[in-house]
Scaffold this motif. Sequence first.
Motif, PDB file in Angstrom:
ATOM      1  N   ASN A  10       1.081  -1.359   0.018  1.00 17.80           N
ATOM      2  CA  ASN A  10       0.031  -0.062   0.052  1.00 17.80           C
ATOM      3  C   ASN A  10       0.729   1.203   0.106  1.00 17.80           C
ATOM      4  O   ASN A  10       1.418   1.806   0.987  1.00 17.80           O
ATOM      5  N   TRP A  11       0.938   1.831  -1.197  1.00 17.97           N
ATOM      6  CA  TRP A  11       1.891   3.121  -1.214  1.00 17.97           C
ATOM      7  C   TRP A  11       1.362   4.030  -0.478  1.00 17.97           C
ATOM      8  O   TRP A  11       2.094   5.101  -0.388  1.00 17.97           O
ATOM      9  N   LYS A  12       0.198   4.236  -0.177  1.00 21.89           N
ATOM     10  CA  LYS A  12      -0.390   5.283   0.533  1.00 21.89           C
ATOM     11  C   LYS A  12      -0.271   6.555  -0.411  1.00 21.89           C
ATOM     12  O   LYS A  12      -0.399   6.736  -1.700  1.00 21.89           O
ATOM     13  N   MET A  13      -0.039   7.924   0.204  1.00 28.43           N
ATOM     14  CA  MET A  13       0.090   9.030  -0.557  1.00 28.43           C
ATOM     15  C   MET A  13       1.479   9.374  -0.853  1.00 28.43           C
ATOM     16  O   MET A  13       2.070  10.206  -0.506  1.00 28.43           O
ATOM     17  N   ASN A  14       2.033   8.326  -1.349  1.00 23.81           N
ATOM     18  CA  ASN A  14       3.372   8.465  -2.026  1.00 23.81           C
ATOM     19  C   ASN A  14       3.617   7.928  -3.398  1.00 23.81           C
ATOM     20  O   ASN A  14       2.979   7.045  -3.827  1.00 23.81           O
ATOM     21  N   GLY A  15       4.545   8.727  -4.019  1.00 21.98           N
ATOM     22  CA  GLY A  15       4.639   8.162  -5.593  1.00 21.98           C
ATOM     23  C   GLY A  15       4.428   8.947  -6.515  1.00 21.98           C
ATOM     24  O   GLY A  15       3.327   9.597  -6.779  1.00 21.98           O
ATOM     25  N   THR A  16       5.568   9.183  -7.361  1.00 21.03           N
ATOM     26  CA  THR A  16       5.280   9.851  -8.614  1.00 21.03           C
ATOM     27  C   THR A  16       5.947   9.044  -9.875  1.00 21.03           C
ATOM     28  O   THR A  16       6.167   7.719  -9.587  1.00 21.03           O
ATOM     29  N   ARG A  17       5.776   9.250 -11.073  1.00 20.63           N
ATOM     30  CA  ARG A  17       6.039   8.476 -12.113  1.00 20.63           C
ATOM     31  C   ARG A  17       7.625   7.814 -12.061  1.00 20.63           C
ATOM     32  O   ARG A  17       7.982   7.039 -12.334  1.00 20.63           O
ATOM     33  N   SER A  18       8.341   8.692 -11.226  1.00 23.62           N
ATOM     34  CA  SER A  18       9.639   8.021 -10.956  1.00 23.62           C
ATOM     35  C   SER A  18       9.907   6.845 -10.298  1.00 23.62           C
ATOM     36  O   SER A  18      10.825   6.187 -10.295  1.00 23.62           O
ATOM     37  N   MET A  19       8.711   6.409  -9.327  1.00 25.89           N
ATOM     38  CA  MET A  19       8.605   5.277  -8.755  1.00 25.89           C
ATOM     39  C   MET A  19       8.006   3.963  -9.619  1.00 25.89           C
ATOM     40  O   MET A  19       8.183   3.132  -8.995  1.00 25.89           O
ATOM     41  N   LEU A  20       8.098   4.055 -10.914  1.00 29.97           N
ATOM     42  CA  LEU A  20       7.346   3.057 -11.690  1.00 29.97           C
ATOM     43  C   LEU A  20       8.661   2.211 -11.900  1.00 29.97           C
ATOM     44  O   LEU A  20       8.442   1.000 -12.059  1.00 29.97           O
ATOM     45  N   SER A  21       9.686   2.356 -11.651  1.00 28.70           N
ATOM     46  CA  SER A  21      10.962   1.866 -11.814  1.00 28.70           C
ATOM     47  C   SER A  21      10.851   0.598 -10.508  1.00 28.70           C
ATOM     48  O   SER A  21      11.384  -0.707 -10.569  1.00 28.70           O
ATOM     49  N   GLU A  22      10.563   1.008  -9.507  1.00 25.44           N
ATOM     50  CA  GLU A  22      10.363   0.283  -8.165  1.00 25.44           C
ATOM     51  C   GLU A  22       9.072  -0.946  -8.542  1.00 25.44           C
ATOM     52  O   GLU A  22       9.411  -2.016  -8.373  1.00 25.44           O
ATOM     53  N   ALA A  23       8.049  -0.349  -9.359  1.00 24.26           N
ATOM     54  CA  ALA A  23       7.063  -1.446  -9.687  1.00 24.26           C
ATOM     55  C   ALA A  23       7.599  -2.372 -10.705  1.00 24.26           C
ATOM     56  O   ALA A  23       7.332  -3.339 -10.504  1.00 24.26           O
ATOM     57  N   ARG A  24       8.440  -1.765 -11.362  1.00 21.99           N
ATOM     58  CA  ARG A  24       8.741  -2.920 -12.367  1.00 21.99           C
ATOM     59  C   ARG A  24       9.926  -3.965 -11.961  1.00 21.99           C
ATOM     60  O   ARG A  24       9.764  -5.014 -12.144  1.00 21.99           O
ATOM     61  N   ALA A  25      10.632  -3.519 -10.882  1.00 21.05           N
ATOM     62  CA  ALA A  25      11.717  -4.248 -10.351  1.00 21.05           C
ATOM     63  C   ALA A  25      10.825  -5.410  -9.478  1.00 21.05           C
ATOM     64  O   ALA A  25      11.105  -6.540  -9.457  1.00 21.05           O
ATOM     65  N   ILE A  26       9.973  -4.965  -8.779  1.00 22.65           N
ATOM     66  CA  ILE A  26       8.758  -5.871  -7.874  1.00 22.65           C
ATOM     67  C   ILE A  26       8.386  -6.919  -8.787  1.00 22.65           C
ATOM     68  O   ILE A  26       8.275  -8.186  -8.579  1.00 22.65           O
ATOM     69  N   ASP A  27       7.732  -6.287 -10.017  1.00 25.46           N
ATOM     70  CA  ASP A  27       7.124  -7.232 -10.984  1.00 25.46           C
ATOM     71  C   ASP A  27       8.314  -8.285 -11.514  1.00 25.46           C
ATOM     72  O   ASP A  27       7.826  -9.552 -11.654  1.00 25.46           O
ATOM     73  N   ARG A  28       9.203  -7.723 -12.068  1.00 25.23           N
ATOM     74  CA  ARG A  28      10.188  -8.756 -12.406  1.00 25.23           C
ATOM     75  C   ARG A  28      10.680  -9.975 -11.438  1.00 25.23           C
ATOM     76  O   ARG A  28      10.860 -10.840 -12.009  1.00 25.23           O
ATOM     77  N   ALA A  29      10.876  -9.419 -10.085  1.00 26.34           N
ATOM     78  CA  ALA A  29      10.958 -10.619  -9.011  1.00 26.34           C
ATOM     79  C   ALA A  29       9.932 -11.300  -8.833  1.00 26.34           C
ATOM     80  O   ALA A  29      10.268 -12.493  -8.496  1.00 26.34           O
ATOM     81  N   SER A  30       8.877 -11.052  -8.978  1.00 19.21           N
ATOM     82  CA  SER A  30       7.519 -11.754  -8.495  1.00 19.21           C
ATOM     83  C   SER A  30       7.271 -12.761  -9.482  1.00 19.21           C
ATOM     84  O   SER A  30       6.863 -13.760  -9.140  1.00 19.21           O
ATOM     85  N   GLN A  31       8.081 -12.631 -10.838  1.00 20.80           N
ATOM     86  CA  GLN A  31       7.963 -13.634 -11.928  1.00 20.80           C
ATOM     87  C   GLN A  31       8.606 -14.989 -11.601  1.00 20.80           C
ATOM     88  O   GLN A  31       8.415 -16.032 -12.147  1.00 20.80           O
ATOM     89  N   ARG A  32       9.535 -14.510 -10.458  1.00 21.57           N
ATOM     90  CA  ARG A  32      10.569 -15.825 -10.318  1.00 21.57           C
ATOM     91  C   ARG A  32       9.912 -16.417  -8.802  1.00 21.57           C
ATOM     92  O   ARG A  32      10.505 -17.544  -8.397  1.00 21.57           O
ATOM     93  N   LEU A  33       8.829 -15.702  -8.225  1.00 15.68           N
ATOM     94  CA  LEU A  33       8.467 -16.016  -6.910  1.00 15.68           C
ATOM     95  C   LEU A  33       7.113 -16.416  -6.955  1.00 15.68           C
ATOM     96  O   LEU A  33       6.239 -15.775  -6.384  1.00 15.68           O
ATOM     97  N   MET A  34       6.687 -17.456  -7.909  1.00 15.30           N
ATOM     98  CA  MET A  34       5.315 -17.706  -8.044  1.00 15.30           C
ATOM     99  C   MET A  34       4.691 -18.640  -6.862  1.00 15.30           C
ATOM    100  O   MET A  34       3.408 -18.591  -6.847  1.00 15.30           O
ATOM    101  N   LYS A  35       5.498 -18.845  -5.812  1.00 17.62           N
ATOM    102  CA  LYS A  35       4.630 -19.436  -4.473  1.00 17.62           C
ATOM    103  C   LYS A  35       3.832 -18.286  -3.863  1.00 17.62           C
ATOM    104  O   LYS A  35       3.067 -18.553  -2.918  1.00 17.62           O
ATOM    105  N   VAL A  36       4.238 -17.013  -4.447  1.00 20.93           N
ATOM    106  CA  VAL A  36       3.840 -15.721  -3.615  1.00 20.93           C
ATOM    107  C   VAL A  36       2.603 -14.953  -4.642  1.00 20.93           C
ATOM    108  O   VAL A  36       3.192 -14.914  -5.620  1.00 20.93           O
TER     109      VAL A  36
END
Length: 253
Positions: A10-36
């Motif tokens: 829950n990012w709450k009232m945080n984040g601009t488009r500069s944080m999209l890189s964090e979302a991409r990194a989370i997404d890439r790692a999640s593709q290798r962690l399918m148990k979650v």
Amino acid sequence: MAERPYIVGNWKMNGTRSMLSEARAIDRASQRLMKVEVALAPPFTLLHAVHKEVQQIGVGAQDCHPGEDGAFTGDVSASMVLDAGAKFVILGHSERRQAHGEDDALVKAKATAALNAGLRIILCCGESEEIRDAGEAEQFVIDQLKASMPKISGNVGEVLTVAYEPIWAIGTGRTPTADDIGSMHRAIRALLVELYGEETSAAVRILYGGSVNPGNATELLGADEVGGALVGGASLTAESFLGIVLAAADLPD
């Protein structure tokens, strides 16, 4: 634990488009962690952008209005967040209840609107420190959850997640003991069984939320009936959030 652990940022009232890189990194790692099962709830302004950037993780909103449309300046309806790419919405968060005066009836109306729009819901509940110290925490949370729960038919596990978030532990660095968390989650599970039956309710995950971080995630996620975590500040960077996801992935089957 019902199904895969569910870790929601829950990012709450945080984040601009500069944080999209964090979302991409989370997404890439999640593709290798399918148990979650992993998801992010960015602010409204980033919903569509995050939805376009990710492939594996879920994307949801932090709130919605109970109405479909109308003269509600500054509000966003459930159908609007669905159109922006959200698949779920967090409702009844303690910060909404406290800072915006949202009561159980309003939370229930929002949840009903979200379900009618085709969104899944994460329904939050939790007690203050005063209620906890008075020994009334479990009864308060059960009464709050009952009064906030929309009418749900069919497979409740497909549309409902419950998040227990002791108010006194949110953003404070304080956390209840694993025994305290397990006791509350068992009480919530008993309510779900009462409302929906044992077999149907077994698929509803109960998340814990309140100062979850990579250092305490293993202990908190291992508590009885904890099906995942609703993560605030630690979800703002891929490094810290993925530490929690890894802890969930390492839980015994």
